[in-house]
Design an enzyme around this catalytic site. Structure first.
Site, PDB file in Angstrom:
ATOM      1  N   ARG A  48       0.814  -1.221   0.000  1.00 49.08           N
ATOM      2  CA  ARG A  48       0.000   0.000   0.000  1.00 49.08           C
ATOM      3  C   ARG A  48       0.848   1.272   0.000  1.00 49.08           C
ATOM      4  O   ARG A  48       0.332   2.365  -0.205  1.00 49.08           O
ATOM      5  CB  ARG A  48      -0.983  -0.005   1.184  1.00 49.08           C
ATOM      6  CG  ARG A  48      -1.972   1.147   1.135  1.00 49.08           C
ATOM      7  CD  ARG A  48      -3.134   0.998   2.111  1.00 49.08           C
ATOM      8  NE  ARG A  48      -2.742   0.441   3.383  1.00 49.08           N
ATOM      9  CZ  ARG A  48      -2.098   1.125   4.335  1.00 49.08           C
ATOM     10  NH1 ARG A  48      -1.781   2.392   4.159  1.00 49.08           N
ATOM     11  NH2 ARG A  48      -1.771   0.535   5.470  1.00 49.08           N
ATOM     12  N   TYR A 102     -14.233  12.097 -19.427  1.00 52.13           N
ATOM     13  CA  TYR A 102     -14.574  10.691 -19.195  1.00 52.13           C
ATOM     14  C   TYR A 102     -15.681  10.619 -18.138  1.00 52.13           C
ATOM     15  O   TYR A 102     -15.619  11.303 -17.108  1.00 52.13           O
ATOM     16  CB  TYR A 102     -13.320   9.938 -18.735  1.00 52.13           C
ATOM     17  CG  TYR A 102     -13.605   8.519 -18.352  1.00 52.13           C
ATOM     18  CD1 TYR A 102     -13.916   7.572 -19.327  1.00 52.13           C
ATOM     19  CD2 TYR A 102     -13.591   8.116 -17.028  1.00 52.13           C
ATOM     20  CE1 TYR A 102     -14.202   6.259 -18.979  1.00 52.13           C
ATOM     21  CE2 TYR A 102     -13.874   6.806 -16.675  1.00 52.13           C
ATOM     22  CZ  TYR A 102     -14.177   5.885 -17.652  1.00 52.13           C
ATOM     23  OH  TYR A 102     -14.464   4.600 -17.299  1.00 52.13           O
ATOM     24  N   ASP A 174      -5.635  13.822 -18.580  1.00 57.25           N
ATOM     25  CA  ASP A 174      -5.932  12.407 -18.782  1.00 57.25           C
ATOM     26  C   ASP A 174      -5.417  12.065 -20.176  1.00 57.25           C
ATOM     27  O   ASP A 174      -5.995  12.480 -21.180  1.00 57.25           O
ATOM     28  CB  ASP A 174      -7.449  12.187 -18.666  1.00 57.25           C
ATOM     29  CG  ASP A 174      -7.836  10.721 -18.729  1.00 57.25           C
ATOM     30  OD1 ASP A 174      -7.095   9.946 -19.359  1.00 57.25           O
ATOM     31  OD2 ASP A 174      -8.882  10.363 -18.158  1.00 57.25           O
ATOM     32  N   LYS A 199      -6.551   0.638 -20.475  1.00 55.29           N
ATOM     33  CA  LYS A 199      -6.707   0.860 -21.914  1.00 55.29           C
ATOM     34  C   LYS A 199      -5.391   0.533 -22.643  1.00 55.29           C
ATOM     35  O   LYS A 199      -4.969  -0.595 -22.604  1.00 55.29           O
ATOM     36  CB  LYS A 199      -7.202   2.291 -22.142  1.00 55.29           C
ATOM     37  CG  LYS A 199      -8.369   2.694 -21.230  1.00 55.29           C
ATOM     38  CD  LYS A 199      -9.629   1.866 -21.407  1.00 55.29           C
ATOM     39  CE  LYS A 199     -10.621   1.998 -20.255  1.00 55.29           C
ATOM     40  NZ  LYS A 199     -10.994   3.363 -19.890  1.00 55.29           N
TER      41      LYS A 199
END
Ligand SMILES: *Cc1c(COP(=O)(O)O)cnc(C)c1O
Length: 388
Positions: A48, A102, A174, A199
């Site tokens: 983490r 998005y 982005d 993607k």
């Protein structure tokens, strides 16, 4: 070897490899430990903390591809976006975001920000003046997305980055649709680049992941918040992402080439009324796209002429799949009116230029002639069926 001088295929293949010192294998070992020694170590590692060996090394590859000092890998694109935003925004701050965004990012802002007391403005358009007029005295971040989804509009990266910098505002982008193969926003002055690695970075429609790349200074701020929010990626998937990224540039270049040919083919087709692709000379921002992109990408949208139902057409496709997602090696299509923009009313969709006939096309690596043939046969079959 200086990393800056390496070509993109070499970066994809080699930067961020972990040497297998023990067995001299050709690929990075996977380190699955969630427990590391705390004593006598340079780095206190914990998954983490985004610093397991596989995370740390894959981040080097992403940083090299985006021309940054540092990068971090996340459990999804939305984890990357949310952790990045929350690192630079606190109660009373304001963010300017592009209007065509998005859907997940837009939902995150609209549904969550009020709980944190963070204010936001969606721009009216994607010109730099639209961003300028939206800036408030408490604006801390400007966020853009270019090329946009699904109409492939192009925002002037340098103009927005310059505007933000002149006002001491952090600029974020982005870069998912372009991928680092086609666009490096850092070179135009953007502060922080993020990706849905689900993607193009993953590219095989089998990995959920995200990434952020920036200077070490900005990354330290993001890390400070991210270790509390906890959106890191499992090392098994980090390793798969490294494997996928070795062919990133090869894949994306093949996809670009197919998309360019398909955009021309569709543009010339008598049953196609409109094509949205920044590589076409008729695209309103073609020159700008040429100036800020290495190539025009593999996403395009088009409309069939009135009388050919888009949904019926999609059902006739034999090779090209219907998909909610994008950017895999396989070609896929979707109808924004049925998916990303389904919750809007017809009038709201009309206002943003998304008709029921609009089809978004994520172009894969298949042979151009086969993709062309599939579209051709589906158009013919749809016409025949509608006459019957
Ligand atoms: C898919 C996508 C995201 C979100 O990524 P996830 O991996 O699904 O969380 C963000 N931005 C763009 C442009 C995307 O296509």
């Amino acid at each position: 070897m200086s990393k800056q001088k390496l070509g993109i295929n070499t970066i994809c293949t080699h930067v961020g490899e972990i040497k297998d010192e023990q067995f001299k294998g050709a690929v990075s070992p996977i380190y699955l430990a969630t427990s590391y020694e705390f004593d006598n170590v340079d780095v206190k590692r914990y998954p983490r903390y985004f610093n397991t060996p596989n995370q740390e090394y894959l981040a080097k590859k992403i940083a090299a591809l985006e021309h940054t000092e540092a990068a971090m890998i996340f459990g999804s694109g939305m984890a990357a976006i949310s952790h990045m935003f929350l690192a630079f925004l606190k109660q009373g701050d304001h963010i300017v975001v592009q209007n065509t965004l998005y859907g997940g990012t837009s939902n995150f802002i609209r549904e969550e920000f009020h709980k944190y007391g963070i204010e936001y403005t969606f721009t009216n358009g994607y010109n730099v003046t639209d961003f300028e007029t939206a800036i408030q005295p408490n604006t801390k971040v400007i966020h853009i997305e270019t090329p946009s989804n699904p109409l492939l509009t192009i925002t002037d990266i340098k103009a927005v980055a310059d505007l933000a910098r002149s006002k001491g505002i952090i600029s974020t982008i982005d870069n998912t649709f372009a991928s680092p193969v086609n666009q490096n926003p850092i070179d135009f002055g953007i502060d922080i680049v993020m990706h849905s690695a689900t993607k193009y970075l993953g590219g095989h429609s089998d990995i959920l992941a995200g990434a952020v790349a920036s200077s070490q200074e900005h990354m330290d701020r993001i890390w400070n918040v991210s270790k509390n929010l906890g959106g890191s990626l499992s090392d098994m998937t980090v390793w798969m992402l490294e494997r996928s990224m070795k062919t990133l540039a090869l894949r994306v270049k093949a996809q670009n080439k197919n998309a360019r040919k398909l955009a021309k083919f569709l543009d010339a087709h008598s049953e196609v009324s409109r094509v949205y692709y920044p590589g076409l000379k008729s695209h309103p921002e073609h020159k700008l796209a040429k100036a800020q992109m290495h190539d025009f990408g593999a996403m395009l949208s088009f409309e069939l002429v009135e009388g050919i139902d888009a949904m019926a057409f999609m059902k006739q496709l034999e090779l090209i799949k219907s998909s909610m997602s994008l950017a895999g090696v396989e070609s896929t299509m979707l109808l924004p009116s049925e998916t990303s923009h389904a919750l809007l009313t017809q009038e709201q969709r009309d206002a943003v230029g998304i008709s029921n006939r609009l089809i978004r096309f994520s172009v894969g690596i298949e042979n151009f002639k086969d993709l062309k043939q599939d579209i051709e046969q589906a158009i013919t079959a749809t016409k025949v069926a509608s006459l019957a």
